[in-house]
Design a protein around this motif. Structure first.
Motif, PDB file in Angstrom:
ATOM      1  N   ARG A   1       0.664  -1.158   0.016  1.00 16.93           N
ATOM      2  CA  ARG A   1       0.286   0.317  -0.275  1.00 16.93           C
ATOM      3  C   ARG A   1       1.083   1.162   0.259  1.00 16.93           C
ATOM      4  N   ARG A   2       1.758   0.807   0.833  1.00 22.59           N
ATOM      5  CA  ARG A   2       2.901   2.194   1.175  1.00 22.59           C
ATOM      6  C   ARG A   2       3.620   3.033   0.021  1.00 22.59           C
ATOM      7  N   GLU A   3       3.976   1.632  -0.500  1.00 23.30           N
ATOM      8  CA  GLU A   3       5.776   1.610  -1.374  1.00 23.30           C
ATOM      9  C   GLU A   3       5.038   1.750  -2.568  1.00 23.30           C
ATOM     10  N   LEU A   4       4.176   1.062  -3.669  1.00 24.28           N
ATOM     11  CA  LEU A   4       3.501   0.683  -4.769  1.00 24.28           C
ATOM     12  C   LEU A   4       2.186   1.204  -5.311  1.00 24.28           C
ATOM     13  N   PRO A   5       2.078   2.493  -4.795  1.00 25.95           N
ATOM     14  CA  PRO A   5       0.573   3.553  -5.148  1.00 25.95           C
ATOM     15  C   PRO A   5       1.018   3.188  -7.098  1.00 25.95           C
ATOM     16  N   GLU A   6       2.463   4.284  -7.436  1.00 26.85           N
ATOM     17  CA  GLU A   6       1.897   4.050  -9.026  1.00 26.85           C
ATOM     18  C   GLU A   6       1.286   2.323  -9.498  1.00 26.85           C
TER      19      GLU A   6
ATOM     20  N   PHE B   1      10.090  -1.538 -13.568  1.00 31.86           N
ATOM     21  CA  PHE B   1       9.778  -1.394 -12.437  1.00 31.86           C
ATOM     22  C   PHE B   1      11.466  -1.999 -11.341  1.00 31.86           C
ATOM     23  N   GLY B   2      11.310  -1.490 -10.547  1.00 27.94           N
ATOM     24  CA  GLY B   2      12.767  -1.764 -10.074  1.00 27.94           C
ATOM     25  C   GLY B   2      14.055  -1.071 -10.094  1.00 27.94           C
ATOM     26  N   GLN B   3      13.920   0.166 -10.694  1.00 28.00           N
ATOM     27  CA  GLN B   3      15.846   0.458 -11.035  1.00 28.00           C
ATOM     28  C   GLN B   3      16.763   1.360  -9.762  1.00 28.00           C
ATOM     29  N   SER B   4      16.111   1.562  -9.018  1.00 25.70           N
ATOM     30  CA  SER B   4      16.636   1.958  -8.254  1.00 25.70           C
ATOM     31  C   SER B   4      16.284   1.722  -6.577  1.00 25.70           C
TER      32      SER B   4
ATOM     33  N   VAL C   1      15.758  -0.201  -2.593  1.00 26.54           N
ATOM     34  CA  VAL C   1      14.129  -0.264  -2.122  1.00 26.54           C
ATOM     35  C   VAL C   1      14.878  -0.970  -1.245  1.00 26.54           C
ATOM     36  N   TRP C   2      13.982  -0.661   0.372  1.00 27.91           N
ATOM     37  CA  TRP C   2      14.586  -1.124   1.233  1.00 27.91           C
ATOM     38  C   TRP C   2      13.940  -2.694   1.383  1.00 27.91           C
ATOM     39  N   PHE C   3      13.179  -2.365   1.334  1.00 27.32           N
ATOM     40  CA  PHE C   3      12.577  -4.158   0.931  1.00 27.32           C
ATOM     41  C   PHE C   3      13.163  -4.972   0.012  1.00 27.32           C
ATOM     42  N   GLY C   4      12.808  -5.965   0.480  1.00 27.12           N
ATOM     43  CA  GLY C   4      13.422  -7.101  -1.262  1.00 27.12           C
ATOM     44  C   GLY C   4      12.196  -8.104  -0.970  1.00 27.12           C
ATOM     45  N   GLY C   5      12.901  -8.969  -2.475  1.00 26.42           N
ATOM     46  CA  GLY C   5      11.756 -10.032  -2.435  1.00 26.42           C
ATOM     47  C   GLY C   5      11.191  -9.960  -3.915  1.00 26.42           C
TER      48      GLY C   5
ATOM     49  N   LEU D   1       0.382 -10.968  -9.476  1.00 27.54           N
ATOM     50  CA  LEU D   1       1.074  -9.656 -10.782  1.00 27.54           C
ATOM     51  C   LEU D   1       2.637 -10.114 -10.562  1.00 27.54           C
ATOM     52  N   LEU D   2       2.984  -9.340  -9.578  1.00 24.35           N
ATOM     53  CA  LEU D   2       4.653  -9.751  -9.770  1.00 24.35           C
ATOM     54  C   LEU D   2       5.517 -11.057 -10.610  1.00 24.35           C
ATOM     55  N   ALA D   3       4.688 -11.806  -9.853  1.00 24.72           N
ATOM     56  CA  ALA D   3       5.948 -12.972  -9.266  1.00 24.72           C
ATOM     57  C   ALA D   3       5.325 -13.391 -11.360  1.00 24.72           C
ATOM     58  N   GLY D   4       4.323 -13.322 -12.292  1.00 19.94           N
ATOM     59  CA  GLY D   4       2.978 -13.797 -13.498  1.00 19.94           C
ATOM     60  C   GLY D   4       4.194 -12.982 -13.840  1.00 19.94           C
ATOM     61  N   HIS D   5       4.121 -11.920 -14.686  1.00 17.01           N
ATOM     62  CA  HIS D   5       5.430 -10.822 -14.770  1.00 17.01           C
ATOM     63  C   HIS D   5       6.850 -11.318 -14.984  1.00 17.01           C
ATOM     64  N   TYR D   6       7.454 -11.975 -14.224  1.00 16.18           N
ATOM     65  CA  TYR D   6       8.818 -12.408 -13.766  1.00 16.18           C
ATOM     66  C   TYR D   6       8.508 -14.036 -15.004  1.00 16.18           C
ATOM     67  N   LEU D   7       7.994 -15.075 -13.911  1.00 16.90           N
ATOM     68  CA  LEU D   7       7.614 -16.326 -14.471  1.00 16.90           C
ATOM     69  C   LEU D   7       7.679 -16.195 -15.921  1.00 16.90           C
ATOM     70  N   LEU D   8       6.309 -15.476 -16.756  1.00 16.88           N
ATOM     71  CA  LEU D   8       5.833 -15.442 -17.457  1.00 16.88           C
ATOM     72  C   LEU D   8       6.983 -14.741 -18.879  1.00 16.88           C
ATOM     73  N   HIS D   9       7.421 -14.353 -18.503  1.00 12.69           N
ATOM     74  CA  HIS D   9       9.283 -14.071 -19.398  1.00 12.69           C
ATOM     75  C   HIS D   9       9.918 -15.164 -19.175  1.00 12.69           C
ATOM     76  N   ALA D  10      10.299 -15.240 -18.370  1.00 15.25           N
ATOM     77  CA  ALA D  10      11.581 -16.369 -17.785  1.00 15.25           C
ATOM     78  C   ALA D  10      11.317 -17.606 -18.334  1.00 15.25           C
TER      79      ALA D  10
END
Length: 425
Positions: free
Chosen positions: A125-130, A150-153, A155-159, A302-311
């Motif tokens: 909620r806080r980190e991904l409003p866009e 996404f994820g070009q700079s 981030v304090w969190f991971g995963g 959604l993020l995992a789907g994006h990664y795995l569909l391409h990978a």
């Protein structure tokens, strides 16, 4: 004689005598400090990681290392690779939007409810409003462009990214590369392609200077797969080895995949509660695990789907709401664990999330894991929120028999625990 006599006369003057005494005291103190500095330098040079003691930030790196950093430090570098556009990005984004919005529609009918916000709900909620705003608009082209960047700079969190993240508190690129190198060496030691270093008997501190191309070659020969991470899907910062970049999460995911492969005696299905970006899933797929189910928050799916569909490939991954087949990767919202068949999975796993989610979800997950799993539950987690630990949660649940509890090979401060599902076997 005249000079000595003159000095004696001057010394009788109180202000001069005071100044001279101060100078002598300062010189004596400086000599003592120089001796102490020499002694401390000798101690540092005999310490575990003398090469890191150039600044206080070196301690932030040392605490992540399993191996001592001796002088000279290895010549390693942190490099970056941006995401690259491809013809499948719009198609993938359309599938992701369909699955995400169906999951939102169905969540209100699920029997599992999140009691308040857990750590991951707050983070999203806080980190991904866009991202949330773009997803709400259902514009596939806009989503595809966002995910490519996404994820070009930092981030304090991971995963969910492969950029530099909160794992490293010292953001010196060479120090970051050193920590990633350390984890790759830990992976090599865990597989037995490198001998395990011993501070008691030696060698101790030699592996950080291993030939990295040879190490990667030995790991690939041992596993009989390519371990090079797929680049160009999302931005990646990583340890440069040849043309490849290794983020610490690639190394972590590969290790987890090797554990799954080794524990999967009957070549059965795997179910992961959580899973983040899906790197473990991707490597498990390379190791022959074709039927793999991931359960997570809708936006993480959604993020995992994006990664795995391409990978892995568009035909090898199914999203929520799509027709499910055997021998594909399935990415489902977390409440779908209630609808999975009894004893359908040989192994269930969770890594780096159970202690960070709501208690009621953990209790429900442990209940469902017993129902759907025939053999083992593998947990890889920290215990920073003690007494909210997997060990304690399972201690209050029946049907689990601990097989082992050990330090985790590729991340300091984490535990690897294996539990046999005893109510089914």
């Amino acid at each position: 004689m005249f000079n000595n006599a003159f000095k004696k006369i001057l010394y009788r003057i109180p202000s001069v005598r005071h100044y001279v005494d101060q100078v002598h005291h300062t010189r004596e103190s400086a000599a003592g400090l120089e001796e102490e500095i020499t002694r401390l330098n000798e101690v540092i040079n005999k310490s575990r990681s003398p090469a890191l003691f150039h600044s206080i930030d070196g301690f932030l790196t040392e605490r992540l290392l399993a191996h001592p950093a001796n002088n000279p430090l290895p010549e390693v570098s942190l490099s970056s690779c941006p995401a690259k556009d491809n013809s499948d990005r719009i198609i993938v984004a359309e599938r992701l939007l369909d699955a995400y919005h169906k999951s939102l529609e169905d969540e209100i009918m699920s029997s599992i409810r999140r009691e308040g916000e857990d750590g991951w709900s707050q983070l999203i909620r806080r980190e991904l409003p866009e991202l949330m705003a773009i997803v709400d608009k259902r514009n596939a082209e806009e989503l595809a462009n966002y995910l490519m960047n996404f994820g070009q700079s930092f981030v304090w969190f991971g995963g969910i990214t492969t950029c530099v993240d909160g794992y490293n508190k010292n953001l010196d690129p060479k120090q970051i590369a050193l920590t990633y190198l350390d984890k790759l060496i830990c992976l090599g030691e865990s597989l037995g392609v490198l001998p395990y270093e011993s501070p008691e008997h030696g060698p101790w501190g030699e592996h950080l200077h291993v030939n990295l191309n040879e190490l990667v070659g030995k790991i690939e020969q041992h596993l009989d797969i390519s371990i090079a991470p797929p680049l160009g899907i999302i931005h990646t910062d990583g340890l440069q080895i040849g043309d490849d970049l290794y983020h610490y999460r690639h190394i972590n995911g590969l290790y987890c995949a090797t554990r799954i492969s080794e524990l999967r005696a009957n070549k059965g299905r795997i179910c992961e509660f959580g899973g983040g970006l899906g790197i473990t899933t991707m490597y498990a797929h390379r190791l022959g695990v074709t039927d793999y189910t991931m359960l997570d928050l809708p936006i993480t799916c959604l993020l995992a789907g994006h990664y795995l569909l391409h990978a892995v490939g568009l035909d090898s991954v199914r999203l929520y709401g799509e027709e499910m087949d055997d021998n594909v990767i399935k990415i489902l919202p977390f409440w779908e664990c209630m609808n999975l068949p009894d004893q359908n999975y040989e192994i269930s796993i969770n890594q780096d999330s159970f202690p960070e989610i709501a208690d009621n979800l953990i209790d429900e997950y442990l209940s469902q894991i017993k129902r759907i799993t025939t053999h083992n539950f593998l947990s890889i987690n920290h215990e920073c929120f003690h007494p909210r630990t997997v060990n304690n949660f399972i201690g209050h649940s029946s049907g689990y028999q601990k097989v082992y509890r050990s330090k985790y090979w590729v991340r300091e401060g984490y535990l690897e625990e294996l539990y046999r599902i005893s109510n089914n076997n």
